[in-house]
Design an enzyme around this catalytic site. Structure first.
Site, PDB file in Angstrom:
ATOM      1  N   HIS A   1      -4.177  -9.890  -1.878  1.00 31.80           N
ATOM      2  CA  HIS A   1      -2.972  -8.530  -1.923  1.00 31.80           C
ATOM      3  C   HIS A   1      -2.643  -8.420  -3.057  1.00 31.80           C
ATOM      4  O   HIS A   1      -2.270  -7.158  -3.831  1.00 31.80           O
ATOM      5  CB  HIS A   1      -1.690  -9.615  -1.371  1.00 31.80           C
ATOM      6  CG  HIS A   1      -0.251  -8.979  -1.231  1.00 31.80           C
ATOM      7  ND1 HIS A   1       0.201  -8.250  -0.230  1.00 31.80           N
ATOM      8  CD2 HIS A   1       0.150  -9.764  -1.904  1.00 31.80           C
ATOM      9  CE1 HIS A   1       1.287  -7.677  -0.544  1.00 31.80           C
ATOM     10  NE2 HIS A   1       1.425  -8.635  -1.922  1.00 31.80           N
ATOM     11  N   GLU A   2      -2.642  -9.842  -4.623  1.00 34.40           N
ATOM     12  CA  GLU A   2      -2.013  -9.197  -5.946  1.00 34.40           C
ATOM     13  C   GLU A   2      -3.032  -8.756  -6.685  1.00 34.40           C
ATOM     14  O   GLU A   2      -2.610  -7.546  -7.133  1.00 34.40           O
ATOM     15  CB  GLU A   2      -2.003 -11.249  -6.823  1.00 34.40           C
ATOM     16  CG  GLU A   2      -1.346 -11.972  -5.640  1.00 34.40           C
ATOM     17  CD  GLU A   2       0.205 -11.257  -5.487  1.00 34.40           C
ATOM     18  OE1 GLU A   2       0.270 -10.131  -6.100  1.00 34.40           O
ATOM     19  OE2 GLU A   2       1.278 -11.411  -4.974  1.00 34.40           O
TER      20      GLU A   2
ATOM     21  N   HIS B   1      -1.905  -5.287  -6.147  1.00 36.18           N
ATOM     22  CA  HIS B   1      -1.135  -4.786  -6.638  1.00 36.18           C
ATOM     23  C   HIS B   1      -1.215  -3.450  -8.466  1.00 36.18           C
ATOM     24  O   HIS B   1      -0.852  -3.049  -8.528  1.00 36.18           O
ATOM     25  CB  HIS B   1      -0.335  -5.675  -6.871  1.00 36.18           C
ATOM     26  CG  HIS B   1       0.885  -5.813  -6.222  1.00 36.18           C
ATOM     27  ND1 HIS B   1       1.601  -4.757  -5.835  1.00 36.18           N
ATOM     28  CD2 HIS B   1       1.700  -6.805  -5.295  1.00 36.18           C
ATOM     29  CE1 HIS B   1       2.895  -5.055  -4.556  1.00 36.18           C
ATOM     30  NE2 HIS B   1       2.171  -6.360  -4.856  1.00 36.18           N
TER      31      HIS B   1
ATOM     32  N   GLU C   1       4.440  -2.981  -0.978  1.00 35.31           N
ATOM     33  CA  GLU C   1       4.067  -4.466  -0.001  1.00 35.31           C
ATOM     34  C   GLU C   1       2.682  -3.744   0.942  1.00 35.31           C
ATOM     35  O   GLU C   1       2.220  -4.796   0.863  1.00 35.31           O
ATOM     36  CB  GLU C   1       5.695  -5.394   0.411  1.00 35.31           C
ATOM     37  CG  GLU C   1       5.829  -6.154  -1.093  1.00 35.31           C
ATOM     38  CD  GLU C   1       4.961  -6.570  -2.149  1.00 35.31           C
ATOM     39  OE1 GLU C   1       4.102  -7.344  -1.492  1.00 35.31           O
ATOM     40  OE2 GLU C   1       5.279  -5.956  -3.038  1.00 35.31           O
TER      41      GLU C   1
END
Length: 293
Positions: free
Chosen positions: A143-144, A147, A219
């Site tokens: 997930h990071e 980003h 997100e």
């Protein structure tokens, strides 16, 4: 330390404003008249983007300082070795340069920050290792990494800069219209500033709602990206587990929460969607990609 950082930030913003006005005057031989619409627009853009851009450029330093992040240069144990190898693997899958990797003491959470894809940082809390298995932590890291891949730090800076500029510009245009005028048609300076500041406060609320709506969209996109490069199980069960923890126990400092794995506050002003909605989104993306979850 936090107060010192705030003072330094304000000094940097004000210095950048005066420097920008000086350079515009020097290079283009144009004197900016703040009473004109064009001059006001130029000043609004300078003020609106200065803080956002400086925050972006200092984001890694601020994260390391405020969160006490220890960057892993040489792994000291098996967990740190696994963390470095996993971030390297996910970065390769996402086709981005290897970010710096760090750990910090604090509640179970993680975040990504940095001014560019080639100058970024991924950090996880030590407590995340205590409550999650490696597959779940890998999902959080995916997930990071997304980003960073999506350039979310830069796009958030641009969105915030545009909103800041509009708030400054619109508040002063309206104040100029409704403030009491003297015989020559000039607004009363005290009334003008009072109305401007009041309008800034009101408009900032709406601007925050727009910025947070954009943050929530990012997100969902980062969750979907995690599914694409790492499968759905890791991020799905990591979020499900984090959803069982009281909000105050997963909170990051305000300056870092927009890029953490878990957010809070009321939904309208929250940087993150509610976890049940994120889980549904992950299921939807997983089905589209042929996963069973």
């Amino acid at each position: 330390m936090a107060i010192l950082m705030l003072i330094l930030m304000n000094i940097a913003v004000m210095a950048s404003i005066y420097l920008s006005l000086f350079l515009i005057e020097l290079i283009f031989h144009v004197r900016i008249d703040p009473q004109s619409v064009t001059g006001l627009a130029i000043i609004a853009v300078i003020i609106g983007f200065s803080g956002s851009i400086i925050s972006l450029l200092l984001s890694k330093w601020m994260a390391k300082t405020s969160m006490g992040v220890r960057v892993i240069k040489t792994p000291q144990n098996e967990a740190e070795r696994w963390l470095i190898e996993t971030v390297a693997k996910l970065s390769q899958k996402a086709n981005i340069p290897m970010p710096e990797v760090g750990v910090f003491d604090g509640p179970p959470n993680a975040f990504a920050t940095g001014p560019s894809k080639s100058n970024s940082l991924v950090a996880v809390s030590t407590t995340l290792f205590d409550m999650m298995d490696t597959k779940e932590i890998e999902g959080v890291l995916a997930h990071e990494i997304n980003h960073i891949k999506n350039g979310d730090m830069i796009t958030m800076t641009l969105v915030q800069g545009v909103l800041n500029s509009l708030v400054f510009f619109i508040s002063r245009i309206i104040a100029n219209i409704i403030a009491p005028k003297d015989e020559e048609g000039n607004p009363n300076p005290f009334a003008y500033m009072a109305i401007s500041f009041a309008l800034e406060l009101v408009l900032s609320i709406f601007a925050s709602m727009i910025a947070m709506a954009f943050s929530r969209w990012r997100e969902y996109r980062a969750d979907a990206g995690a599914v694409k490069i790492d499968g759905p199980e890791g991020i799905y069960y990591a979020l499900a587990k984090l959803g069982q923890i009281p909000k105050e126990e997963v909170a990051l400092p305000a300056e870092m929460k927009a890029f953490g794995i878990v957010g809070f506050i009321s939904e309208l002003f929250s940087s993150h969607p509610p976890i049940p909605k994120r889980l549904e989104n992950i299921k939807k993306v997983a089905r589209e990609l042929g996963y069973n979850i």
